[in-house]
Design an enzyme around this catalytic site. Structure first.
Site, short mmCIF file in Angstrom:
data_model
loop_
_atom_site.label_atom_id
_atom_site.label_comp_id
_atom_site.label_asym_id
_atom_site.label_seq_id
_atom_site.Cartn_x
_atom_site.Cartn_y
_atom_site.Cartn_z
N GLU A 224 0.84 -1.29 0.02
CA GLU A 224 0.06 0.18 0.31
C GLU A 224 0.77 1.30 -0.06
O GLU A 224 0.13 2.43 0.21
CB GLU A 224 -1.09 0.28 1.19
CG GLU A 224 -2.18 0.16 1.08
CD GLU A 224 -2.09 -1.65 0.40
OE1 GLU A 224 -3.29 -1.38 -0.27
OE2 GLU A 224 -1.62 -2.36 0.34
N TYR A 226 3.00 2.09 2.08
CA TYR A 226 3.85 2.29 3.40
C TYR A 226 5.09 2.30 3.37
O TYR A 226 6.24 1.68 2.34
CB TYR A 226 2.83 1.00 4.48
CG TYR A 226 1.83 2.11 4.78
CD1 TYR A 226 1.60 3.43 5.14
CD2 TYR A 226 0.89 1.26 4.75
CE1 TYR A 226 -0.11 3.84 5.34
CE2 TYR A 226 -0.92 1.35 4.62
CZ TYR A 226 -0.78 2.55 5.02
OH TYR A 226 -2.24 3.15 4.73
N ARG A 275 2.10 -8.69 4.14
CA ARG A 275 1.60 -8.51 3.28
C ARG A 275 2.31 -7.49 2.05
O ARG A 275 2.94 -6.58 2.00
CB ARG A 275 0.63 -6.84 3.47
CG ARG A 275 -1.18 -6.24 2.51
CD ARG A 275 -1.86 -7.32 3.55
NE ARG A 275 -2.91 -6.75 2.11
CZ ARG A 275 -3.39 -5.76 2.44
NH1 ARG A 275 -3.86 -5.46 3.71
NH2 ARG A 275 -4.44 -5.07 1.39
N HIS A 313 -1.55 3.77 -2.03
CA HIS A 313 -2.63 5.36 -1.50
C HIS A 313 -2.50 6.33 -2.65
O HIS A 313 -3.12 6.56 -2.72
CB HIS A 313 -2.68 5.27 -0.40
CG HIS A 313 -3.28 3.98 0.77
ND1 HIS A 313 -4.17 3.71 0.58
CD2 HIS A 313 -2.72 3.42 1.47
CE1 HIS A 313 -4.28 2.74 1.32
NE2 HIS A 313 -3.26 3.45 2.46
N GLN A 402 -17.40 6.46 2.49
CA GLN A 402 -18.17 7.39 3.00
C GLN A 402 -18.03 7.60 4.86
O GLN A 402 -17.92 8.63 5.12
CB GLN A 402 -19.61 7.36 2.34
CG GLN A 402 -20.41 7.86 1.49
CD GLN A 402 -21.84 7.82 0.87
OE1 GLN A 402 -21.91 7.80 0.04
NE2 GLN A 402 -22.62 9.03 2.03
#
Length: 799
Positions: A224, A226, A275, A313, A402
């Protein structure tokens, strides 16, 4: 490094220990609904067996606690302190009772620099260990049903160790090199070689403390984008020491050292998930060969499971939003499996929100496990319901972001649009028939949109007698328009779930449903049998004050989305909020028939977004100009979107999804977006005359550009007004007015805010019998936590 002669593996001398071998030879379960999902997974003799193939993936929920100094808390003036982890314990206990085989917490930092946000959760001290023991203890008290020999397994939970690296939203950010992420305002400091070794030690120490706290394992977040991911890729790792350079073996050393040293420290009876970013989706990301090298290295270093990571991201490819087709990235994990790269179990991730999708992924041999994360927000019982074949009872995650990710990125406790109880289990609870007989009410609910349905179903379940009215012949309200928007096909699922609930409540005699029935003020006055009236009539389109707005070429969004009005090829859209973007998307991409989530084409979607479905190009992106975009505007329409405000159109769309809507329209090359507009008039031919206001302030002298838009239709998406006529009419009668409560859009007409509507309806239903709950004092919300206050201060500082 050398290839073994008999298989596609590489031998690493860095292996931490020889773990018991993993062999997936468990017979397929006898479950008649989803046999592969409910086949136990034996990891090894030291760790044992998972009861099924479903992993509850990591999510930032805000329940992980914080590390804000106690002296600072009073100055934040927060409504709640989040000073213990009992809400987190209850949250995971409920999901364990729901039947999941293995759970992973939200990310916990191994040191201060690794905080995701200021004073975020970390695990570095004995005090923090004690707090986490409540979480693990509550989880371990749950037995999960299994088709294995034991008939059940103790629920298991792993803690995710996450170092944010340059994604940290605070000035202490560090990374492999001195760089700044495009999604962070802070430039990360480069770690010195000593600090690299210290950070590795911090990861290991964090894992040791996690074991001491009772966790069954850890997930090391290596994807992701990181910190660990930042070491792997040359664009973010410009070092020239043992942890950088052109040689990927050096760049992956950081990840491998963390896994190897962690395994050595925690022993062989502890689950270690890595991961792994298998598809970066950024330019100059990892190559497939590098991904495979790292997979083999972390396996040899001691990983128990390799979990698939998809996209950084900062990637400009959506990976988990509702517009992403179900199971879109299972092919990546399958590629790793088919190439016989590793022996340990592989876990597929991203947009797996239904048991049928998970079963398909396992049946196609894409993976050994499937990870679902947000679906456990929507329905903690999804696994139990799947086991029993009660799929119609599942409250499906619609991937809207949301109430989960959008909350997480502003420090707010997560929840779920379709399940407001989620992450608030210790604040709001519901038990069937919990209202004492003497307090049960007869309640009329006018309107079966999200607010009305949430109130009606909740009130009926806890014991009230409910009559639900709607002038339409179907329930769902404006959700019936939302589900038609290309990319929002999942919204069908929420209406399906509400339909199932209403049908059951009607059968049980708890609810009366009256569709095709319009309720007037006079009807309400005449019916004295009802103790309360709930007005959930929703909103009407706002008609902007523009000369000529009554021209027949002018349509409202309801004319288009509900009434199927014919729309020409040249269109102007007034208003660039969520509804304006939805209408533009509908006009460009909607086909002759409405689609459901199962109708979406993964290969088409990958091509449209420029994803290399072979993963042969570094980062997994197709070279610019290679993707086939001929069908990105199948309608052939040309649209002009307009707004009065200055600045970027769609600026206030969802925090984590707004860019996707803007990108989708931009890729179509069919939409022109114009801000700072004054609407002058609509002439007798139906053409729109506008003035575009340029300049002013630092942008030079003001000037006004006149323009006439020659269009076939003008569609007004200029906001909404509450349909609150019933409330106003009833307010004129003192006695009736005391019984009327307005909720949802009829209470306050914001954008089509189903999150707020469902939350408001649910919370009011739980308190409606309380004499202190009176009209005008009937909206209840969660308190603001210190993390949200800190994020607010940080945002003001950055501005």
């Amino acid at each position: 490094i050398k290839l073994k002669p008999n298989r596609n593996r590489i031998s690493f001398s860095t292996a931490a220990s020889v773990l018991p071998p993993y062999h997936d030879d468990t017979p397929i379960s006898t479950n008649k609904h989803f046999p592969r999902l409910f086949t136990p997974l034996h990891l090894n003799s030291s760790i044992g067996t998972l009861p099924n193939r479903i992993l509850m993936g990591s999510m930032h929920t805000g329940l992980e606690g914080h590390s804000i100094p106690s002296l600072l808390l009073p100055f934040l003036n927060a409504d709640v302190t989040h000073d213990d982890l009992s809400p987190m314990a209850t949250y995971f206990e409920q999901r364990a009772k729901g039947g999941v085989g293995l759970m992973v917490t939200g990310g916990i930092a191994p040191n201060v620099a690794g905080w995701v946000g200021p004073f975020a959760a970390k695990l570095t001290t004995k005090y923090e260990v004690e707090r986490h023991k409540e979480v693990t203890g509550r989880v371990h008290n749950v037995m999960v049903p299994s088709d294995g020999e034991k008939g059940g397994e103790r629920a298991r939970i792993c803690m995710q160790i996450l170092h944010a690296g340059r994604y940290a939203m605070h000035p202490l950010a560090v990374s492999a090199s001195k760089t700044r992420a495009p999604i962070s305002p802070f430039r990360a400091k480069e770690l010195s070689l000593a600090e690299v070794h210290s950070t590795i030690h911090d990861f290991v120490h964090c894992a040791v403390l996690a074991k001491e706290a009772g966790y069954d394992g850890v997930e090391i977040m290596g994807s992701e984008g990181y910190l660990i991911n930042q070491f792997l890729v040359r664009k973010t790792n410009q070092r020239n020491d043992d942890y950088g350079g052109e040689d990927f073996i050096n760049r992956m050393r950081f990840a491998v050292d963390i896994v190897r040293q962690t395994r050595q420290a925690v022993g062989g009876d502890f689950i270690l998930i890595f991961r792994l970013s298998m598809l970066d989706l950024v330019e100059d990301g990892s190559s497939w060969e590098e991904v495979k090298l790292l997979a083999q290295a972390v396996e040899d270093a001691g990983a128990t499971i390799i979990n698939t990571g998809i996209g950084w991201h900062e990637a400009r490819i959506p990976t988990i939003a509702t517009s992403v087709p179900r199971g879109s990235f299972a092919w990546v994990t399958k590629k790793m499996r088919e190439e016989n790269v590793v022996d340990v179990p592989l876990c597929a991730t991203n947009r797996i929100n239904a048991p049928s999708v998970g079963e398909w992924i396992l049946d196609e041999d894409c993976a050994d496990l499937v990870s679902m994360a947000r679906p456990f927000l929507a329905d903690p019982e999804i696994v139990n319901k799947s086991r029993m074949g009660k799929v119609e009872e599942i409250n499906t995650c619609i991937a809207c972001n949301q109430a989960c990710l959008d909350h997480a990125f502003v420090g707010k406790t997560a929840s779920c649009l379709v399940n407001p109880f989620s992450c608030h289990e210790t604040e709001i609870t519901m038990e069937e028939d919990s209202v004492p007989e003497e307090q049960r009410l007869n309640i009329g609910v006018v309107g079966s949109g999200p607010a009305g349905l949430a109130f009606a179903t909740t009130a009926a379940k806890i014991g009230h007698k409910v009559t639900l009215y709607d002038k339409s012949e179907e329930i769902g309200g404006q959700f019936n328009m939302a589900k038609r928007i290309p990319g929002k096909e999942e919204f069908h699922e929420t209406i399906r779930y509400f339909n199932w609930q209403v049908d059951q409540l009607v059968k049980d005699g708890r609810m009366t449903l009256k569709l095709g029935t319009e309720v007037s003020h006079e009807d309400m006055e005449r019916d004295e049998s009802l103790d309360r009236w709930i007005v959930a009539t929703g909103v009407n389109p706002r008609t902007p004050s523009i000369p000529g707005i009554d021209h027949p070429k002018v349509l409202s969004y309801i004319d288009v989305l509900r009434n199927n009005a014919e729309v020409g090829k040249r269109v102007a859209i007034i208003g660039a909020g969520g509804i304006g973007f939805d209408v533009a998307e509908f006009l460009i991409h909607h086909t002759a028939t409405d689609r459901t989530a199962d109708d979406m084409n993964v290969n088409e979607w990958l091509r449209d977004w420029g994803v290399d479905a072979t993963n042969e190009r570094r980062g997994g992106l197709i070279q610019q100009g290679q993707n086939n975009s001929q069908h990105l505007n199948p309608s052939g329409r040309q649209i002009v979107m307009l707004q009065r405000k200055k600045g970027k159109l769609g600026k206030n769309l969802g925090k984590t999804t707004g860019w996707i809507h803007r990108s989708t329209l931009a890729k179509s090359q069919a939409v022109e977006m114009i801000g700072s507009v004054t609407y002058d008039k609509i002439d007798e031919n139906g053409n729109l005359h506008i003035s575009i206001n340029k300049g002013g302030g630092t942008e030079g002298p003001k000037k006004e550009i006149k323009r006439v838009l020659e269009v076939d239709n003008i569609i007004s998406c200029a906001g909404q007004v509450p349909m609150d006529e019933l409330e106003k009419e009833c307010g004129e009668n003192d006695e009736l007015g005391k019984k009327v409560y307005t909720i949802g859009g009829a209470y306050e007409a914001l954008e089509l805010d189903a999150k707020r509507a469902i939350d408001m309806g649910t919370r009011l239903a739980l308190k409606i019998q309380d004499p202190a709950v009176v009209p005008g004092k009937h909206e209840f919300q969660s308190g603001t936590g210190p993390e949200e206050k800190l994020f607010g201060l940080l945002n003001r500082f950055m501005k």
